[in-house]
Design an enzyme around this catalytic site. Structure first.
Site, PDB file in Angstrom:
ATOM      1  N   GLN A 167       0.868  -1.180   0.000  1.00  0.00           N
ATOM      2  CA  GLN A 167       0.000   0.000   0.000  1.00  0.00           C
ATOM      3  C   GLN A 167       0.903   1.227   0.000  1.00  0.00           C
ATOM      4  OE1 GLN A 167      -1.917  -1.284   3.636  1.00  0.00           O
ATOM      5  NE2 GLN A 167      -3.860  -1.456   2.562  1.00  0.00           N
ATOM      6  N   ASP A 190      -3.723   1.749  -3.596  1.00  0.00           N
ATOM      7  CA  ASP A 190      -4.068   2.832  -2.668  1.00  0.00           C
ATOM      8  C   ASP A 190      -3.459   4.174  -3.092  1.00  0.00           C
ATOM      9  OD1 ASP A 190      -5.193   0.721  -1.409  1.00  0.00           O
ATOM     10  OD2 ASP A 190      -4.098   0.913   0.468  1.00  0.00           O
ATOM     11  N   ASP A 211      -7.877  -0.662  -5.165  1.00  0.00           N
ATOM     12  CA  ASP A 211      -8.367   0.242  -4.105  1.00  0.00           C
ATOM     13  C   ASP A 211      -7.756   1.626  -4.261  1.00  0.00           C
ATOM     14  OD1 ASP A 211      -9.713  -1.932  -3.109  1.00  0.00           O
ATOM     15  OD2 ASP A 211      -8.305  -2.300  -1.474  1.00  0.00           O
TER      16      ASP A 211
END
Ligand SMILES: *[C@@H]1O[C@H](CO)[C@@H](O)[C@H](O)[C@H]1NC(C)=O
Ligand SMILES: *[C@@H]1O[C@H](CO)[C@@H](O)[C@H](O)[C@H]1NC(C)=O
Length: 336
Positions: A167, A190, A211
């Site tokens: 991330q 992310d 995401d």
């Protein structure tokens, strides 16, 4: 009435689009060239990376430090260049940050980049350096963390080049009335943590794989290009309760594949981060084969037909600025 889809995701087979310029994707809506901003637009602090003069700062971080602890409105003007730095901004007043641009309407013409990656720092071989004032590794991994109210950023690209495997956030926005105009936000997993408060993204380019637009903000994405550079989920909205105003609105935007991403892959328009997750795509241009989740309203493009949706949620009207933010939207330049 807007209802929610909680658990089911559609498959999007995306086709590479080498041109992320929004105008090509919205023939009905002209994303016109705009004027240049090649000089300090006011009495802004100036950032000049290569050969700063006595009155200029060589990094954005130095200019941010020079803002001080007041609450008056201030601005920072950045000259062309790639600035390899991680910056967290906690200024107490309104703040505008301007990137040099010969055409402020088009993100692809940006000439200022803030970038971090695996080896950005001399004291770490990874991009993940925890900042002491913020809990949580997601925020701390950001190249740029806007942590305050009434900030706007114009014509700047922000990148976290870490790539696949962790991330690694490019931008975290934590605050009310945060606006980004013709900015490029690049990452993989992310990318953009639209974390809290009312936020506005106009003519922005957001790239990632999984995401990559996530968090708890009430955020409007208008005339943006959302580009996938790998398989995964585009959004992960984290609305916390049935009364939480958090909502991601994608309006007259293009959902497509990033330049260089030629492999057809499984991409999802979103996965819920919590059971109250809420997202709408309205009047967007969806990539070929798109079978999106959440709500859809008046979209166009080869992927916009809803006949084969397995779990479609029907929206009866487009969401408006006031539906999303309530009250006044004068803090955002809605003409941009
Ligand atoms: C921030 O913007 C809001 C909404 O426009 C305004 O009410 C408030 O006074 C602003 N605060 C500062 C510190 O500029
Ligand atoms: C980062 O540093 C490591 C160790 O020096 C090196 O092996 C690696 O190639 C570097 N990565 C990049 C992207 O420069």
């Amino acid at each position: 009435m807007h209802t929610l889809i909680l658990f089911f995701f559609g498959l999007v087979a995306l086709v590479a689009d080498a041109s992320p310029t929004p105008s090509a994707n919205h023939p009905s809506r002209t994303i016109e060239k705009r004027s240049a901003r090649t000089a300090n637009p006011g009495s802004c602090l100036e950032v000049q990376g290569t050969s700063p003069s006595y009155s200029q700062y060589s990094t954005l971080a130095f200019a941010v430090a020079a803002l001080g602890s007041g609450t008056t409105s201030k601005c920072i003007s950045m000259w062309p260049g790639t600035y390899t730095e991680r910056v967290m901004i906690q200024y107490g007043g309104a703040l505008s940050i301007y990137g040099y641009s010969v055409n402020t309407g088009i993100q692809a013409d940006n000439q200022v980049t803030i970038s971090v990656g695996k080896n950005y720092s001399s004291y770490s071989s990874y991009s993940r350096v925890v900042l002491s004032r913020v809990d949580g590794k997601l925020d701390a991994s950001s190249a740029l963390h806007l942590y305050g109210d009434n900030y706007s950023v114009w014509n700047i690209n922000i990148k976290n080049t870490y790539g696949a495997g962790a991330q690694a956030v490019a931008v975290t926005s934590t605050g009310n009335y945060i606006a980004m105009y013709a900015c490029g936000i690049y990452g993989y997993q992310d990318t953009l943590y639209a974390k809290s408060g009312y936020q506005y993204y106009s003519r922005c380019y957001v790239e990632g794989a999984d995401d990559f637009i996530f968090g708890n903000a009430a955020a409007w994405f208008g005339d943006c290009t959302i580009a996938c550079n790998g398989g995964g989920s585009i959004t992960a909205n984290n609305r916390a309760s049935a009364s939480d105003p958090a909502w991601y609105i994608f309006d007259t935007s293009t959902i497509t594949a990033a330049s260089g991403w030629t492999t057809t892959a499984a991409n999802y328009l979103g996965q819920p981060w919590g059971i109250y997750s809420r997202v709408i795509f309205q009047k967007c241009n969806l990539a070929v084969g798109a079978t999106p989740i959440y709500e859809e309203y008046e979209n166009t493009g080869a992927g916009s037909a809803t006949t084969s949706r397995l779990y479609e949620t029907t929206a009866t009207a487009a969401v408006t600025y006031s539906t999303l933010w309530g009250g006044s939207s004068s803090w955002a330049d809605l003409t941009f």
